[in-house]
Structures are given as C-alpha cells and as structure tokens.
Design a protein around this motif. Sequence first.
Motif, PDB file in Angstrom:
ATOM      1  N   MET A  78       0.839  -1.192   0.000  1.00 42.18           N
ATOM      2  CA  MET A  78       0.000   0.000   0.000  1.00 42.18           C
ATOM      3  C   MET A  78       0.873   1.242   0.000  1.00 42.18           C
ATOM      4  SD  MET A  78      -3.108   1.066   0.035  1.00 42.18           S
ATOM      5  CE  MET A  78      -3.918  -0.482   0.468  1.00 42.18           C
ATOM      6  N   SER A  79       0.690   2.097  -0.969  1.00 36.62           N
ATOM      7  CA  SER A  79       1.480   3.318  -1.044  1.00 36.62           C
ATOM      8  C   SER A  79       0.688   4.478  -0.478  1.00 36.62           C
ATOM      9  CB  SER A  79       1.848   3.612  -2.498  1.00 36.62           C
ATOM     10  OG  SER A  79       0.690   3.949  -3.238  1.00 36.62           O
ATOM     11  N   PRO A  80       1.386   5.497   0.048  1.00 36.40           N
ATOM     12  CA  PRO A  80       0.675   6.666   0.556  1.00 36.40           C
ATOM     13  C   PRO A  80      -0.199   7.333  -0.501  1.00 36.40           C
ATOM     14  CG  PRO A  80       2.976   6.694   1.248  1.00 36.40           C
ATOM     15  CD  PRO A  80       2.831   5.584   0.263  1.00 36.40           C
ATOM     16  N   GLN A  81       0.186   7.204  -1.764  1.00 34.70           N
ATOM     17  CA  GLN A  81      -0.582   7.839  -2.826  1.00 34.70           C
ATOM     18  C   GLN A  81      -1.981   7.242  -2.968  1.00 34.70           C
ATOM     19  OE1 GLN A  81       2.554   6.721  -3.167  1.00 34.70           O
ATOM     20  NE2 GLN A  81       3.645   8.695  -3.249  1.00 34.70           N
ATOM     21  N   SER A  82      -2.161   5.986  -2.517  1.00 35.25           N
ATOM     22  CA  SER A  82      -3.462   5.341  -2.659  1.00 35.25           C
ATOM     23  C   SER A  82      -4.435   5.737  -1.555  1.00 35.25           C
ATOM     24  CB  SER A  82      -3.287   3.819  -2.670  1.00 35.25           C
ATOM     25  OG  SER A  82      -2.785   3.362  -1.427  1.00 35.25           O
ATOM     26  N   LEU A  83      -3.944   6.408  -0.523  1.00 34.52           N
ATOM     27  CA  LEU A  83      -4.823   6.849   0.552  1.00 34.52           C
ATOM     28  C   LEU A  83      -5.701   7.998   0.078  1.00 34.52           C
ATOM     29  CD1 LEU A  83      -2.472   6.907   3.687  1.00 34.52           C
ATOM     30  CD2 LEU A  83      -4.000   5.085   2.940  1.00 34.52           C
ATOM     31  N   GLN A  84      -6.978   7.929   0.439  1.00 34.22           N
ATOM     32  CA  GLN A  84      -7.905   9.021   0.181  1.00 34.22           C
ATOM     33  C   GLN A  84      -8.354   9.586   1.520  1.00 34.22           C
ATOM     34  OE1 GLN A  84     -11.026   7.892  -2.715  1.00 34.22           O
ATOM     35  NE2 GLN A  84      -9.866   5.987  -2.975  1.00 34.22           N
ATOM     36  N   ILE A  85      -8.285  10.891   1.689  1.00 36.36           N
ATOM     37  CA  ILE A  85      -8.617  11.534   2.954  1.00 36.36           C
ATOM     38  C   ILE A  85      -9.778  12.488   2.713  1.00 36.36           C
ATOM     39  CG2 ILE A  85      -7.779  13.005   4.825  1.00 36.36           C
ATOM     40  CD1 ILE A  85      -4.957  11.966   4.211  1.00 36.36           C
ATOM     41  N   ARG A  86     -10.872  12.270   3.443  1.00 34.37           N
ATOM     42  CA  ARG A  86     -12.082  13.072   3.269  1.00 34.37           C
ATOM     43  C   ARG A  86     -12.462  13.703   4.605  1.00 34.37           C
ATOM     44  NH1 ARG A  86     -17.490  12.426   4.066  1.00 34.37           N
ATOM     45  NH2 ARG A  86     -17.177  10.311   4.863  1.00 34.37           N
ATOM     46  N   ARG A  87     -12.449  15.016   4.665  1.00 34.10           N
ATOM     47  CA  ARG A  87     -12.848  15.698   5.895  1.00 34.10           C
ATOM     48  C   ARG A  87     -14.322  15.453   6.177  1.00 34.10           C
ATOM     49  NH1 ARG A  87     -10.841  21.864   6.149  1.00 34.10           N
ATOM     50  NH2 ARG A  87     -11.901  21.628   8.157  1.00 34.10           N
ATOM     51  N   SER A 147      -5.338  -4.438   8.629  1.00 31.60           N
ATOM     52  CA  SER A 147      -4.959  -5.785   9.060  1.00 31.60           C
ATOM     53  C   SER A 147      -3.641  -6.235   8.440  1.00 31.60           C
ATOM     54  CB  SER A 147      -6.057  -6.789   8.716  1.00 31.60           C
ATOM     55  OG  SER A 147      -6.142  -6.986   7.312  1.00 31.60           O
ATOM     56  N   GLN A 148      -3.161  -5.481   7.464  1.00 34.99           N
ATOM     57  CA  GLN A 148      -1.908  -5.824   6.794  1.00 34.99           C
ATOM     58  C   GLN A 148      -0.764  -4.958   7.323  1.00 34.99           C
ATOM     59  OE1 GLN A 148      -1.931  -8.452   4.577  1.00 34.99           O
ATOM     60  NE2 GLN A 148      -4.042  -8.582   5.334  1.00 34.99           N
ATOM     61  N   ASP A 149       0.455  -5.455   7.160  1.00 33.24           N
ATOM     62  CA  ASP A 149       1.620  -4.646   7.516  1.00 33.24           C
ATOM     63  C   ASP A 149       1.686  -3.432   6.578  1.00 33.24           C
ATOM     64  OD1 ASP A 149       2.400  -6.396   9.531  1.00 33.24           O
ATOM     65  OD2 ASP A 149       3.665  -7.578   8.182  1.00 33.24           O
ATOM     66  N   GLN A 150       1.956  -2.280   7.175  1.00 33.08           N
ATOM     67  CA  GLN A 150       2.022  -1.046   6.393  1.00 33.08           C
ATOM     68  C   GLN A 150       3.468  -0.583   6.276  1.00 33.08           C
ATOM     69  OE1 GLN A 150      -0.792  -0.093   5.029  1.00 33.08           O
ATOM     70  NE2 GLN A 150      -1.936  -1.646   6.195  1.00 33.08           N
ATOM     71  N   SER A 151       3.764   0.041   5.153  1.00 31.72           N
ATOM     72  CA  SER A 151       5.099   0.603   4.964  1.00 31.72           C
ATOM     73  C   SER A 151       5.290   1.806   5.880  1.00 31.72           C
ATOM     74  CB  SER A 151       5.285   1.041   3.509  1.00 31.72           C
ATOM     75  OG  SER A 151       4.445   2.158   3.224  1.00 31.72           O
ATOM     76  N   ASP A 152       6.539   2.163   6.097  1.00 27.32           N
ATOM     77  CA  ASP A 152       6.828   3.351   6.901  1.00 27.32           C
ATOM     78  C   ASP A 152       6.197   4.588   6.274  1.00 27.32           C
ATOM     79  OD1 ASP A 152       8.287   1.782   8.622  1.00 27.32           O
ATOM     80  OD2 ASP A 152      10.246   2.367   7.821  1.00 27.32           O
ATOM     81  N   GLU A 153       6.173   4.642   4.950  1.00 27.41           N
ATOM     82  CA  GLU A 153       5.604   5.794   4.260  1.00 27.41           C
ATOM     83  C   GLU A 153       4.095   5.899   4.500  1.00 27.41           C
ATOM     84  OE1 GLU A 153       9.436   4.712   2.643  1.00 27.41           O
ATOM     85  OE2 GLU A 153       7.592   3.529   2.887  1.00 27.41           O
ATOM     86  N   THR A 154       3.414   4.745   4.493  1.00 27.79           N
ATOM     87  CA  THR A 154       1.965   4.768   4.737  1.00 27.79           C
ATOM     88  C   THR A 154       1.672   5.159   6.183  1.00 27.79           C
ATOM     89  OG1 THR A 154       1.519   3.138   3.014  1.00 27.79           O
ATOM     90  CG2 THR A 154      -0.134   3.384   4.744  1.00 27.79           C
ATOM     91  N   ILE A 155       2.425   4.615   7.127  1.00 24.12           N
ATOM     92  CA  ILE A 155       2.240   4.992   8.529  1.00 24.12           C
ATOM     93  C   ILE A 155       2.490   6.488   8.710  1.00 24.12           C
ATOM     94  CG2 ILE A 155       3.190   4.740  10.861  1.00 24.12           C
ATOM     95  CD1 ILE A 155       1.323   2.473  10.064  1.00 24.12           C
ATOM     96  N   ALA A 156       3.501   7.013   8.034  1.00 23.68           N
ATOM     97  CA  ALA A 156       3.784   8.448   8.125  1.00 23.68           C
ATOM     98  C   ALA A 156       2.616   9.262   7.568  1.00 23.68           C
ATOM     99  CB  ALA A 156       5.069   8.779   7.386  1.00 23.68           C
ATOM    100  N   ALA A 157       1.995   8.790   6.490  1.00 22.50           N
ATOM    101  CA  ALA A 157       0.859   9.498   5.917  1.00 22.50           C
ATOM    102  C   ALA A 157      -0.348   9.449   6.855  1.00 22.50           C
ATOM    103  CB  ALA A 157       0.501   8.901   4.559  1.00 22.50           C
ATOM    104  N   ILE A 158      -0.568   8.293   7.490  1.00 18.80           N
ATOM    105  CA  ILE A 158      -1.666   8.179   8.456  1.00 18.80           C
ATOM    106  C   ILE A 158      -1.408   9.088   9.650  1.00 18.80           C
ATOM    107  CG2 ILE A 158      -2.797   6.605  10.080  1.00 18.80           C
ATOM    108  CD1 ILE A 158      -2.385   4.376   7.996  1.00 18.80           C
ATOM    109  N   ARG A 159      -0.170   9.088  10.135  1.00 19.51           N
ATOM    110  CA  ARG A 159       0.157   9.942  11.274  1.00 19.51           C
ATOM    111  C   ARG A 159      -0.022  11.419  10.913  1.00 19.51           C
ATOM    112  NH1 ARG A 159       3.438   8.783  15.893  1.00 19.51           N
ATOM    113  NH2 ARG A 159       3.792  10.706  17.073  1.00 19.51           N
ATOM    114  N   SER A 160       0.348  11.797   9.712  1.00 17.27           N
ATOM    115  CA  SER A 160       0.184  13.173   9.284  1.00 17.27           C
ATOM    116  C   SER A 160      -1.291  13.572   9.276  1.00 17.27           C
ATOM    117  CB  SER A 160       0.791  13.368   7.895  1.00 17.27           C
ATOM    118  OG  SER A 160       0.603  14.677   7.429  1.00 17.27           O
ATOM    119  N   ALA A 161      -2.152  12.675   8.794  1.00 18.68           N
ATOM    120  CA  ALA A 161      -3.593  12.947   8.789  1.00 18.68           C
ATOM    121  C   ALA A 161      -4.130  13.012  10.209  1.00 18.68           C
ATOM    122  CB  ALA A 161      -4.322  11.875   7.987  1.00 18.68           C
TER     123      ALA A 161
END
Length: 287
Positions: free
Chosen positions: A1-10, A25-39
């Motif tokens: 899963m890449s951060p680019q595939s994340l969709q964020i809707r306010r 439920s899957q292991d996430q890359s450091d980049e995806t975790i960073a994107a989630i943390r940023s959101a």
Amino acid sequence: MSPQSLQIRRVAGALGAEILGVDLSQDQSDETIAAIRSAFVEHQVIFFRDQSLSPERQVAFGRRFGPLNIHPYVAGMAAHPEVMEIIKEPEDKLNFGGGWHSDMSFLQHPSIGSILYAVETPTFGGDTLFASQAAAFEALTPGLQATLERLNAVHSAGREYSAKGHSAQKRKSMSVVEAEGAVGEFVHPVVKVHPETGRKALYVNPAFTMRFDGWSKKESRPLLDFLFEHCRYEGFTCRFPWRPGSVAMWDNRSVWHFALNDYPGQRRHMRRVTVDETPAAARVAAE
C-alpha cells in the motif's frame, strides 16, 4: 500500500477525516504509517471503515505510533493486556466512556492517542462525539488565552474511578477496579502545545481535572465550569456513527470524546488500544 493510494475526506469543519484505501490488518510501509500519522495530527481524529482487526493486528498497528498503555484500573484481554474490551451488555445501564473527557490525563505522561475498533454495534445509537480543544482554545479572547497559558492543572483518577465514579461502576463483561487510597495527582499545563504542529489546545478534562495548581477546588470551580461548557460547543465537534469494522483514532492531546448511551437493551462491543506519550516526548512538549 502506497501513501498515494490513501484518500482523505474531511467530515467536519473543526476536526475529523475519514481515510479510505488502506487495510489495517496488513503490515504497512513506513511511508503509509507516516501518511496516516500526518492525517491524524492534522485532523485530530481519523476514521476507517470496513476493517477486520484481530487483537494481534490492532496491537501491531498501534505500536507503529508508540508504546501501548496497560490501563491501571481496567483489565485488558488475558492474552493482550494492552487491549481493553469496552462492552455494554443489554442489561447494563451505564456505558463506559459516557461524558466528555480525554483519555489518561491522570497519568504523569498522558497518552498520545487512542485507537478504537468496533466489534459489535447496536442497531441504533452508540455514536461517539469528538470535540477539538484546539478550536476551543482559538475561540477564546486573547486575554483569557494569555491567562490560561500561565496556569497548570491537577489531574487525578481518584474521582472518576472512586466507588461512586462513572468509570468504576460494575458492568457485566468488564473488570474495573476502584481507585483506592493515594492514586496520585499530576500537574499538566492548561494549554498544551502540540509537539508536532505547535498548535495550542486546552488541556482540561471534566473526568480527571481536579483544580488549578496552587488554587483551591472552590476557587477553581467557576473557571473550570466555564471551560468545560465552552469546550463542548457544537461548532467544535464532529460525530461518528459506528458499524462493525469501523476504527476511530483520536489525539488525546487535543480532543475530547463522548460515547453516547442511547441504545437501551442492546449490546455494544469495542476494543481499544492507547498509545502512550514517552518521557522524551513529554519533555519536548513542555519546552
């Protein structure tokens, strides 16, 4: 899963966003975790739908954000003490988490955030409200902001987990012990500066804030009552309707929440992990 595939809707003006395109439920890359943390940091509470999280996977996801808390008064799962099962059986009258509050401010190093997963939800009701304490601080006048920035407050579990406290009441499927004797009092700034954004937020808590440091309870009560009323203004809030597989992750440094108890005779089963603030992070936040 890449951060680019994340969709964020306010979901609301003050706080809250739904994140699509990720399977927790899957292991996430450091980049995806960073994107989630940023959101998470930007929106203060984030929501995920249609997840399938075992306790092991919920723990694994939570640990990507920091060490997990083991609650001092509520028993966790036998195999996973970091996982608190929050269950209201049909015969229970009181829910757990009712009333506005933020989690774990009664600790010396309070939590960064909580991650709540819905296992079973009622057919109606049981929503959770969230309130931005950053928006609450920013809505105050400059004079009151300056006054509050000079104050600290005393937090303790003693009232909420005493024999008459809401959280300590008996529930069929939860094991909660009462806070007895000296449970500890810890002093925190009334205005907390977010260590990642620098945004200021009110940090008082109806469940655990006892008084202002150096003030008596009687002296503290009028100003605390004003703040408690102000902080829950509708314009600072968002509301999340649960369904099985939903996840909410909120920032306890800047968010209150309120679990509504409006589903009599129905069962609601949630699992929560809480990410602790490390002593090092606490020092940075205090500087």
